[in-house]
Design an enzyme around this catalytic site. Structure first.
Site, PDB file in Angstrom:
ATOM      1  CD  GLU B 127      -3.205  -1.258   2.181  1.00 18.37           C
ATOM      2  OE1 GLU B 127      -2.753  -0.696   3.746  1.00 18.37           O
ATOM      3  OE2 GLU B 127      -3.307  -2.391   2.421  1.00 18.37           O
ATOM      4  CE  LYS B 128       6.312   2.201  -3.770  1.00 17.27           C
ATOM      5  NZ  LYS B 128       6.216   3.169  -4.251  1.00 17.27           N
TER       6      LYS B 128
END
Lengths: 603, 320
Positions: B127-128
C-alpha cells in the site's frame, strides 16, 4: 498641455518597448543551439548506444560463461536510464519541430528499452540455471559412472550400455546447448526415456544420480530453447535503430533550427539596419531641432539684451533728464540766490558808495583843514618862539615871571611838541579813512559790476583783506605769497566777493588756537590761480562733496546761509574757471581758484 | 561408436573448455563492497532522523527503524513483522543494509532502487504511496524539520525531498570490510582453509550462478522451485507467494522472486520471502533441493555455511 506631454511620453515609451522586444525576440530566435544542446543531445544518444552495445556484449558473454557476474547486465541499464532522463529533460527544453514524431520516437525507444529490460531480466533467470546444469552435467555423468562401477554383480554389458547412454545423453545435451534443433531435442527426449527405463532395472539408491542428471538434462532441454529465444529476442530489440532514428531527428531538428536561426539572423540584421537608420534619422532630426532651439534661444537672449539695453538707455536718459532738471532747479535756485545776493550786494554797494561819497567830502575838507592847521600851527610856533625870546628881555621881571609861571602851568613846551604829533596822527587817520572809503568804493563798484574789465587781482585781494582785516586779525596770521600776476579779465567785485568768502571761511575754520592763513597767487600761460590755505579743522570727506551745494552749512542755524561757497562756485564757473578744494581733517583746507586770463566769450 | 563418442567428447570439450577458461580468467564473479559514499551530511542526517521517526507511519506507531533494525542486521528477526494494524505483513522483512546496491527492491522486485528504498510502514508494504501527503504534512509542520530541509535542500519540505533524504541515508547503510571482502581485496589470510573450501563449494555447486555480483545476489530474479515445487510442498499458497506475477501478471513470472543478497546472511535469519527457513542450514538445504537440484555431502554443506558466515560485514566499525 501636460496631459498631452504625458500621453506622447507614454506613446514613445510603448514604441521603444515594442522595438526593443522585437529586437530581443529576433535575437532570441536567432540563437541557434547556443549552448550546444544538439551536440549534447547527440552525445547522450551516442553514450546510450554505447551502453546498449556494452549491455548486449555482457549478455552474449554471460551466455557462454558458467560462473558469471550479472552486475554488468544491470549497470548499463541503470546508466542508460540515467542518460535517457538527462536526454529527456534536455530535449524537453529544445524547440521540437515535429512534436508528434518526437513523441512517437520517444515512445518507441521507451518501449524497446522496456522490452529489452524485461527480456534481459528473464534471460538472466533462465541463463543462470541453464549454465548451472550444463556445468554440472559432466560431473553428474561421472558420478553415475562411479556409482555403476561399484555395482559388481551386475550385467556388465547392460551397465556399459547405461553408462554409454548416459554419456551419449550428456554429450547430446551439451551439443544441444551449442546447436539447438528440434531433432536434437527429440533425440534427447528419447535418451531421457531410455535412461528412465534403464533406471528401473537398477537398485533404488542407484536411481538417485540418474534422477538428478535426468532432471538437469530435462532442464537443459527446457531452458536452452528459452534462452536462445530470449537471446534472439534481445538481439532483435531495436534499441540501436530507435536511437539512430532519434539521432536523425536531432540532426533534422538541428538543421531546421539552424535554418530558422539563419532566417532570424537575417531578420535581425534587417531590423537592426532599420533601427540604425531610424536612429540616424532621429539623430539628425534631433541635431536640427537642437540647432533651431539654439538659434531661437540666441535670438531670444539677444532680444532680451537689447531690451535691457533699451531699458537702461531709457533709464539713463530719464535719470539724465532728472539730473538736468535737478540741475536746472538748482541753477535756478542758485540764480535766485545770486540775484538776492547781488541785489543785497548792489544795495550794500549803493549804500557804501553813498556813504563813501558823503564821507568823502568831510574827509576832503578835514584833510585840507588839517593841512592848513599844520601850516598855521607852524607859523604859530614861530610866533610863540619869538614871544618866548622877547619875554626874557621884559622888565619888570614880575611880568616875565608871570609869563613863565603860565607857560609852566599850561605846559607849553609839551603842547608845542604834542600838537604837531596830533596833527600828524590825525592826518594819518584821515588818510586811512580816505583809503577805506576808496576801498569801499572799489569793492562795491555797483555801477561797473557787470562789466568785464581787466583788473589787478592783487589790488582786489588787498581791498578785500582790508574789509575782513578786523575779523582776521584776532584769529590768524596772514602770510602772503604773491607772484606777479597779469591783468585778468574779470568781474572784480565778484572775484573780491569770492576771496572774501574764502577768507571768512578760513577764519571760521580756526579753533581756539591762533592759526595761519596763507594767500598764494600764481600764473601759468593763460590762467591765474589764487590759493587760500588754512591749518584749521579741515572738512570731513563725506562733507567735501556737498560744500558747493547751496544751503549746505555746518554752522549753527542763523549764523551762515550756506550760500557762500555755492555763490563762489557759481561766480567762478561764470568766469570759466575752476574752484577746487583739498582738505584733511585736523590738518587744514586749501581752496584753489583758477581763472582764465582772458574770457573766451568776452564779446 | 566409441570413436564417435570420443570425437564428440573432444568436439564438445573444445567448445566448453574455452568457455570455462574464460570464466576463470574473468576472476571471481563476486566483487567487494564499495566504500560508503560521501554524501551531503545534512541530507544524510535528515534521512537518519526520518528513518527513526514514527511519524512516517500512518498512525505514528512505527518508524522504519522498528522493522529495519540496524542492530539486528538491518531486519528484525521476525518471520513476518507486524504492520501498523498489528497483523503480520505478507512477506519477511529483508535487511536494509546494502539494499541500495540491489537492482530491484522488494521480494517481488516491484520497484527500482530510488522509489523502492522508500515505503511507508503501512499495514501492507503493497500500500505504498497512500498516506504520503499526510506524512509530508506532519513532517513539514515540525520546525526542526523545516530548518533541516531549509538547510539541506534550500526549500520547504516536499515529498520528493523527504524521499531523497531517506534514500540518501540508506545509501550510506553499507556494511563493508567483511572477512570475505578482505579476501577479495587480496588478504588471503582472512579466510581459513575451510572457508576457502566453502567458497570453492559455493562455486562448484552453482550457488554462485545466482548469488553473484557486488551484493552476492540482488541483481536478478529467479524462480523459487526450479527442481521441485516449493509451494506445493509447503502448502497454503498465499497471494504474496506468487512473486513477480503480482507485478506483471505474466504466467512466466509466477513464483519469480528477487535473489536476495547473501551479505550478512548469518545474522539475518529467518530466510526466504516467507521467513520459512529459521536457520542457515535449513535455508541451504532448501536451496540445494529446490534451486540446484543436487544433494551435497554434509561436509560440503558445512563448508558452504562456514563460507556464508564470512560474509558478515561491519557497521560503524563494528561487526554486525
Amino acid at each position: 498641455m501636460r496631459l498631452n506631454a504625458r500621453r506622447s511620453l507614454l506613446l514613445l515609451a510603448t514604441c521603444a518597448m515594442s522595438l526593443a522586444s522585437v529586437l530581443v525576440y529576433l535575437y532570441w530566435m536567432s540563437k541557434a543551439d547556443e549552448n550546444g544542446t544538439y551536440a549534447q543531445a547527440r552525445d547522450l544518444i551516442r553514450q546510450i548506444k554505447q551502453y546498449d552495445a556494452q549491455w548486449e556484449g555482457a549478455v552474449l558473454k554471460s551466455r557462454t560463461t558458467t560462473n558469471y557476474n550479472y552486475d554488468p547486465l544491470v549497470l548499463p541499464l541503470l546508466e542508460m536510464k540515467r542518460l535517457w532522463r538527462e536526454f529527456d529533460t534536455l530535449e524537453g527544453r529544445n524547440l521540437q519541430t515535429d512534436r508528434l514524431a518526437w513523441q512517437s520516437a520517444f515512445r518507441d525507444y521507451q518501449q524497446a528499452f522496456d522490452d529489452k529490460v524485461l527480456l534481459v531480466s528473464r534471460f538472466k533467470s533462465h541463463n543462470a540455471i541453464l549454465r548451472n546444469s550444463l556445468a554440472f552435467l559432466p560431473a553428474a555423468a561421472d558420478v553415475i559412472q562411479v556409482h555403476l562401477r561399484q555395482l559388481v554383480d551386475a550385467d556388465t554389458l547392460r551397465l556399459r550400455r547405461i553408462t554409454s547412454d548416459t554419456y551419449d545423453l550428456m554429450l547430446s545435451s551439451l551439443e544441444f546447448a551449442q546447436t539447438t534443433t528440434d531433432d536434437k531435442a527429440a533425440d534427447i527426449l528419447v535418451g531421457l526415456n531410455n535412461l528412465s527405463v534403464n533406471k528401473e532395472r537398477l537398485p533404488v539408491d542407484f536411481q538417485v544420480p540418474i534422477d538428478t542428471i535426468s532432471q538437469h538434462i530435462a532442464l537443459i532441454l527446457r531452458e536452452q530453447p528459452k534462452v536462445d529465444q530470449l537471446l534472439e529476442a534481445i538481439e532483435a530489440v531495436p534499441i540501436a535503430e530507435r536511437l539512430d532514428a532519434i539521432a536523425l531527428m536531432l540532426d533534422r531538428d538541428e538543421q531546421a533550427a539552424a535554418l530558422t536561426a539563419q532566417r532570424y539572423h537575417f531578420y535581425l540584421l534587417v531590423f537592426s539596419t532599420l533601427l540604425v537608420l531610424l536612429l540616424l534619422y532621429m539623430g539628425v532630426w534631433l541635431m536640427r531641432s537642437y540647432a533651431e532651439i539654439n538659434r531661437v534661444n540666441r535670438a531670444l537672449v539677444s532680444a532680451n539684451d537689447e531690451l535691457e539695453q533699451r531699458v537702461e538707455r531709457r533709464t539713463q536718459a530719464l535719470s539724465q533728464a532728472s539730473a538736468a532738471l535737478q540741475r536746472e532747479v538748482d541753477e535756478r535756485r542758485q540764480l535766485e540766490n545770486q540775484l538776492v545776493q547781488s541785489e543785497k550786494l548792489a544795495s550794500l554797494g549803493q549804500l557804501a558808495a553813498g556813504v563813501a561819497h558823503e564821507v568823502n567830502n568831510p574827509i576832503g575838507f578835514v584833510s585840507s583843514n588839517l593841512g592848513a592847521l599844520d601850516d598855521y600851527f607852524g607859523r604859530l610856533q614861530e610866533m610863540l618862539k619869538a614871544y618866548a625870546d622877547a619875554e626874557n628881555t621884559l622888565i619888570p621881571n614880575t611880568l616875565s615871571a608871570e609869563l613863565a609861571k603860565l607857560r609852566t602851568e599850561i605846559e607849553l613846551d609839551y603842547l608845542l611838541e604834542d600838537i604837531p604829533a596830533l596833527i600828524r596822527e590825525s592826518k594819518d587817520g584821515i588818510s586811512r579813512v580816505a583809503r577805506i572809503v576808496k576801498d569801499l568804493k572799489d569793492f562795491s563798484r555797483v555801477d561797473s559790476s557787470h562789466d568785464w574789465q581787466l583788473a589787478d587781482l592783487h589790488q582786489g585781494i588787498e581791498s578785500t583783506l582790508n574789509i575782513v582785516a578786523s575779523e582776521l586779525r584776532h584769529k590768524a596770521d596772514l602770510v602772503k605769497e604773491y607772484s606777479p600776476l597779469p591783468q585778468v579779465e574779470c568781474l572784480p567785485s565778484q572775484i573780491n566777493q569770492v576771496i572774501m568768502n574764502l577768507l571768512v571761511n578760513a577764519t571760521q575754520a580756526m579753533g581756539a588756537e591762533r592759526g595761519k592763513i596763507a594767500l598764494r597767487t600764481g600764473a601759468s600761460e593763460n590762467r591765474v590761480w589764487i590759493e587760500v590755505a588754512d591749518n584749521g579743522c579741515g572738512i570731513p570727506a563725506e562733507s567735501l562733496q556737498k560744500i558747493f551745494d547751496p544751503f549746505y552749512t555746518t554752522k549753527p542755524i542763523g549764523q551762515g546761509t550756506g550760500l557762500g561757497l555755492s555763490l563762489s562756485y557759481g561766480i567762478i564757473k561764470r568766469h570759466g574757471g575752476e574752484i577746487r578744494v583739498d582738505s584733511e581733517v585736523g590738518v587744514g583746507t586749501t581752496f584753489r581758484v583758477e581763472l582764465p586770463i582772458h574770457q573766451a566769450r568776452s564779446a | 561408436m566409441p570413436i564417435c563418442l570420443q570425437v564428440r567428447i573432444v568436439a564438445v570439450m573444445l567448445v566448453v573448455l574455452p568457455a570455462l577458461a574464460l570464466a576463470q580468467s574473468i576472476g571471481g564473479p563476486l566483487t567487494p563492497l564499495p566504500a560508503v559514499p560521501e554524501l551531503d551530511p545534512a541530507r544524510v542526517e535528515l534521512g537518519r532522523k526520518l528513518f527513526n521517526d514514527p511519524r512516517l507511519s500512518p498512525d505514528n506507531s512505527q518508524a522504519c527503524a522498528d522493522c529495519h533494525r540496524l542492530d539486528r542486521g538491518g531486519a528484525d528477526g521476525q518471520v513476518r513483522s507486524s504492520g501498523a494494524d498489528g497483523k503480520p505483513l505478507p512477506v519477511h522483512t529483508p535487511s536494509v543494509f546494502n539494499a541500495s546496491l540491489n537492482f530491484l527492491q522488494f521480494w517481488d522486485g516491484r520497484a527500482q532502487s530510488f522509489d523502492g528504498l522508500v515505503h511507508l510502514a503501512t499495514g501492507s508494504a503493497a500500500e505504498k504511496g497512500d498516506g504520503w501527503s499526510a506524512v509530508v504534512q506532519r513532517i513539514a509542520g515540525d520546525p526542526a524539520y523545516q530548518a533541516g530541509f531549509a538547510q539541506a535542500y534550500g526549500k520547504p519540505v516536499s515529498a520528493l525531498d523527504v524521499k531523497d533524504a531517506l534514500v540518501t541515508y540508506q545509501r550510506t547503510l553499507l556494511t563493508p570490510d567483511s572477512r570475505f571482502d578482505r579476501y577479495l581485496k587480496g588478504d588471503t589470510s582472512s579466510l581459513s582453509l575451510e572457508e576457502k573450501h566453502g567458497y570453492q563449494r559455493f562455486q562448484e555447486y552453482g550457488c554462485i550462478a545466482c548469488h553473484q555480483g557486488v551484493n552476492i545476489g540482488g541483481n536478478m530474479l529467479q524462480k523459487f522451485g526450479v527442481f521441485d515445487d516449493y509451494f506445493a510442498n509447503r502448502g497454503h499458497v498465499a497471494e504474496a507467494d506468487r512473486g513477480r506475477y503480482n507485478v506483471t501478471g505474466d504466467p512466466d513470472d509466477l513464483y519469480l522472486f528477487k535473489v536476495p543478497s547473501l551479505r550478512n546472511v548469518a545474522v539475518t535469519a529467518p530466510y526466504f520471502h516467507d521467513g520459512s527457513a529459521p536457520t542457515l542450514e535449513a535455508a541451504v538445504d532448501a536451496m540445494f533441493h529446490y534451486q540446484l537440484g543436487r544433494t551435497p555431502s554434509d561436509d560440503d554443506k558445512a563448508l558452504i555455511i562456514k563460507f556464508l558466515q564470512t560474509l558478515t560485514g561491519q557497521w560503524e566499525g563494528k561487526p554486525l
